[in-house]
Design a protein around this motif. Structure first.
Motif, PDB file in Angstrom:
ATOM      1  N   HIS A  42      -3.628   2.378  -0.994  1.00 23.54           N
ATOM      2  CA  HIS A  42      -4.095   1.491   0.081  1.00 23.54           C
ATOM      3  C   HIS A  42      -5.529   1.051  -0.191  1.00 23.54           C
ATOM      4  O   HIS A  42      -6.141   1.463  -1.188  1.00 23.54           O
ATOM      5  N   CYS A  43      -6.075   0.220   0.675  1.00 23.19           N
ATOM      6  CA  CYS A  43      -7.440  -0.297   0.512  1.00 23.19           C
ATOM      7  C   CYS A  43      -8.401   0.859   0.217  1.00 23.19           C
ATOM      8  O   CYS A  43      -8.349   1.903   0.879  1.00 23.19           O
ATOM      9  N   CYS A  94      -0.735   2.391   4.578  1.00 23.47           N
ATOM     10  CA  CYS A  94      -1.345   1.166   5.096  1.00 23.47           C
ATOM     11  C   CYS A  94      -1.660   1.342   6.586  1.00 23.47           C
ATOM     12  O   CYS A  94      -0.972   2.069   7.302  1.00 23.47           O
ATOM     13  N   ASP A  95      -2.683   0.628   7.033  1.00 28.95           N
ATOM     14  CA  ASP A  95      -3.343   0.883   8.316  1.00 28.95           C
ATOM     15  C   ASP A  95      -2.456   1.395   9.447  1.00 28.95           C
ATOM     16  O   ASP A  95      -2.679   2.475   9.991  1.00 28.95           O
ATOM     17  N   ALA A 124      -7.238   2.062   6.721  1.00 28.35           N
ATOM     18  CA  ALA A 124      -6.335   3.033   6.095  1.00 28.35           C
ATOM     19  C   ALA A 124      -7.088   4.292   5.691  1.00 28.35           C
ATOM     20  O   ALA A 124      -6.656   5.420   5.987  1.00 28.35           O
ATOM     21  N   GLU A 156      -0.435  -4.667   6.232  1.00 27.67           N
ATOM     22  CA  GLU A 156      -1.432  -5.559   6.840  1.00 27.67           C
ATOM     23  C   GLU A 156      -1.415  -6.961   6.261  1.00 27.67           C
ATOM     24  O   GLU A 156      -1.770  -7.915   6.944  1.00 27.67           O
ATOM     25  N   THR A 157      -1.037  -7.067   4.980  1.00 28.41           N
ATOM     26  CA  THR A 157      -1.320  -8.330   4.306  1.00 28.41           C
ATOM     27  C   THR A 157      -0.249  -9.399   4.510  1.00 28.41           C
ATOM     28  O   THR A 157      -0.531 -10.575   4.354  1.00 28.41           O
ATOM     29  N   CYS A 161       0.826  -1.216   0.000  1.00 27.83           N
ATOM     30  CA  CYS A 161       0.000   0.000   0.000  1.00 27.83           C
ATOM     31  C   CYS A 161       0.859   1.265   0.000  1.00 27.83           C
ATOM     32  O   CYS A 161       0.372   2.349  -0.317  1.00 27.83           O
TER      33      CYS A 161
HETATM   34 FE1  FES Z   1      -2.822  -1.845   3.386  1.00 29.36          FE
HETATM   35 FE2  FES Z   1      -5.517  -2.393   3.529  1.00 29.36          FE
HETATM   36  S1  FES Z   1      -3.821  -3.759   3.341  1.00 29.36           S
HETATM   37  S2  FES Z   1      -4.500  -0.524   3.633  1.00 29.36           S
END
Ligand code: FES
Length: 576
Positions: free
Chosen positions: A196-197, A124-125, A203, A88-89, A56
């Motif tokens: 990002h998402c 990212c988050d 995020a 996150e991933t 992200c």
């Molecule tokens: Fe990075 Fe959702 S995985 S913002």
């Protein structure tokens, strides 16, 4: 440009005429910097969470380059530095486990170096709270450039959203309604660009929290990562941080209780992630601002959810930006006296001045007050003998028919236990049951994994059941949905009552009354408590041991106890 008359913090390194000054400047010159960059101008740190392991944030080198243009243009000296980056991933056991490590890295990197002001590149988050927390403890002039969301996902003629569609598709596959080939095809259709998402996950929520706290230039949260206006914003941010250093506009002047009130209300209006509660509680702890779970409930309760984005609604961040973005939402809150317009922001104007009169271009995406997505948005804070320190439910993501529910508990003692038994045909569970997951909190997991939105048993999915009450001390992804009670305090691994629940117990949930009750007599609970043994950490030592010893519960934002508060950015001792 005329030399600045003020003496900045960086002069304690670059302004010295002795051997130490020689050392500080000489090695920097190997990067080709001309003499005048060491003339006492503001030095701007660009705190970069770029990493190929944090997809992200994979475009952040380019964003940093645009920030540098603005810094140079305004007469500053930009210096980019990397910090721990958590995506996150990929990161295990959870990115949350490393958020405090990142915050420590940020804080110590800023304090240790000749930096007068900081640009925080967040995406990212966890990269957003990690950078904010570290910077808040240093309290230099600081400004945020969010990396921006991906473009909308497109799959087989439909719009699909990060995370949210993954949860839907995987349940469809398990229910036999989607082929595995289609499931695989959806992978690249979902993640089409940098960013990002693009759902209103954590995020996007945290970028919106930054903007509503007054920490970004207006409108910065929602611009797609690949939109040229994202890069223009980065450039303008570079210009602005130099002015902020000259004005000594520190984070503590922006991060007031009023700013947090605005952010909590904005979170309700956007249908934001429950993770925002944890991160803002931690940030308030760093900023020395009094903020309680009760504030979340009280401030958010009267605010409807206006933003119609997945997971609560239909649209995605790209639509949100085109509809007016966060300024459109904040302007609507301001009109209803639900935004404290006097709060200062990084651009030197108040938030009210920044957003007043912003138009909304699509009322399906940003709904008017008389046609909200949800009449009462916000985060409901539950209390009761099952969560004496509180628990949360995201009202916008929950099913109306389950908001008041009494059911028989089906208990899983860990995520491994859940995975081993959830699809066992012999498991006694139906749609009225309450799924309870223990030992997934800050200490128990450790790191408070995003597993609170446990997938339903396959046999119930096949019957068409799509939601059940689920209770845990875990978190859930901001992209997830369902009637999911999270962040139970104290957590099971810390001896909270959640640890005492047994399969067959009756649990009462009443969101309207803010009640979460375990219907077991007190004497029986005392008896169970005497038998309870705390779980042993699975691999003690190293950072993990530090984490388990010092992490606070969710109501304190899961920050380490020794990191709360501002320690400032005093110049450390010389090392040679
Ligand atoms: Fe990075 Fe959702 S995985 S913002």
């Amino acid at each position: 440009m005329a030399k600045d008359e003020k003496t900045y913090r960086s002069a304690s390194w670059f302004g010295l005429g002795d051997r130490d000054g020689f050392i500080h400047r000489s090695w920097m010159r190997n990067q080709g910097y001309p003499d005048d960059l060491f003339d006492g101008r503001p030095v701007i740190g660009i705190c970069n969470t770029f990493s190929e392991l944090t997809p992200c944030n994979g475009h952040f080198r380019q964003i940093a380059d645009y920030v540098k243009r603005g810094v140079y243009e305004a007469g500053g000296f930009p210096l980019e530095f990397p910090v721990t980056s958590t995506g996150e991933t990929l990161v295990r056991p959870s990115a949350m486990f490393l958020r405090n490590l990142m915050a420590m890295d940020v804080e110590e990197s800023i304090r240790a170096n000749p930096i007068d002001g900081v640009v925080l590149l967040t995406g990212c988050d966890k990269t957003t709270p990690g950078l904010l927390m570290g910077a808040a403890s240093c309290d230099l002039p600081s400004i945020v450039v969010p990396g921006g969301p991906m473009l909308s996902g497109r799959f087989q003629g439909t719009t699909i959203g990060s995370g949210t569609s993954v949860w839907q598709f995987s349940e469809e596959v398990r229910a036999g309604k989607m082929s595995e080939a289609d499931f695989l095809e959806a992978e690249s259709c979902m993640s089409r660009s940098a960013g990002h998402c693009m759902t209103m996950g954590t995020a996007s929520t945290m970028a919106s929290m930054c903007e509503s706290l007054g920490l970004t230039l207006p409108g910065a949260a929602a611009i797609p990562a690949v939109d040229s206006r994202r890069y223009k914003t980065a450039w303008l941010t570079g210009r602005r941080i130099v002015e902020m250093v000259r004005e000594d506009l520190r984070l503590s002047k922006i991060l007031t209780r009023t700013a947090f009130e605005n952010a909590v209300r904005a979170n309700a209006a956007i249908g934001g992630s429950t993770n925002a509660v944890i991160h803002l509680m931690a940030l308030a702890g760093r900023a020395e601002v009094a903020l309680s779970l009760e504030d979340w409930d009280e401030w958010g309760r009267e605010v409807p959810t206006l933003v119609n984005l997945m997971p609560a609604g239909r649209f995605l961040m790209e639509d949100f930006y085109y509809a007016g973005g966060l300024p459109g939402v904040l302007a609507r809150l301001l009109e209803r006296n639900l935004l404290r317009g006097e709060a200062p922001t990084v651009n030197g104007r108040t938030i009210g001045e920044n957003v007043a009169g912003t138009r909304v271009w699509n009322e399906e995406v940003i709904r008017p007050f008389d046609k909200p997505l949800l009449a009462s948005g916000g985060i409901a804070v539950l209390k009761g003998n099952l969560a004496p320190g509180g628990a949360l439910v995201k009202v916008a993501a929950a099913s109306k028919n389950l908001m008041k529910h009494t059911g028989r508990a089906v208990v899983f003692s860990s995520i491994e236990d859940y995975k081993a038994r959830i699809d066992d045909p012999a498991l006694e569970i139906d749609e009225t049951s309450v799924m309870v997951l223990q030992n997934c909190g800050p200490k128990g997991y450790p790191g408070m994994a995003e597993v609170g939105n446990m997938a339903l048993p396959e046999k119930l999915l096949k019957k068409g059941v799509r939601d059940m009450v689920r209770i845990s001390d875990a978190r859930m992804s901001g992209t997830a949905y369902g009637t999911v009670v999270l962040h139970v305090v104290p957590e099971a691994a810390d001896g909270g009552p959640l640890a005492l629940v047994r399969t067959g117990d009756i649990i009462e949930l009443d969101v309207e009354a803010r009640r979460l009750h375990l219907d077991v007599p007190e004497e029986e609970l005392q008896h169970r408590r005497r038998q309870w043994q705390p779980p042993k950490p699975s691999f003690p030592g190293g950072y993990q041991e530090l984490y388990i010893r010092h992490v606070q519960q969710a109501d304190k934002g899961c920050d380490f106890d020794f990191l709360r508060g501002r320690r400032g950015a005093g110049v450390p001792k010389e090392n040679h």
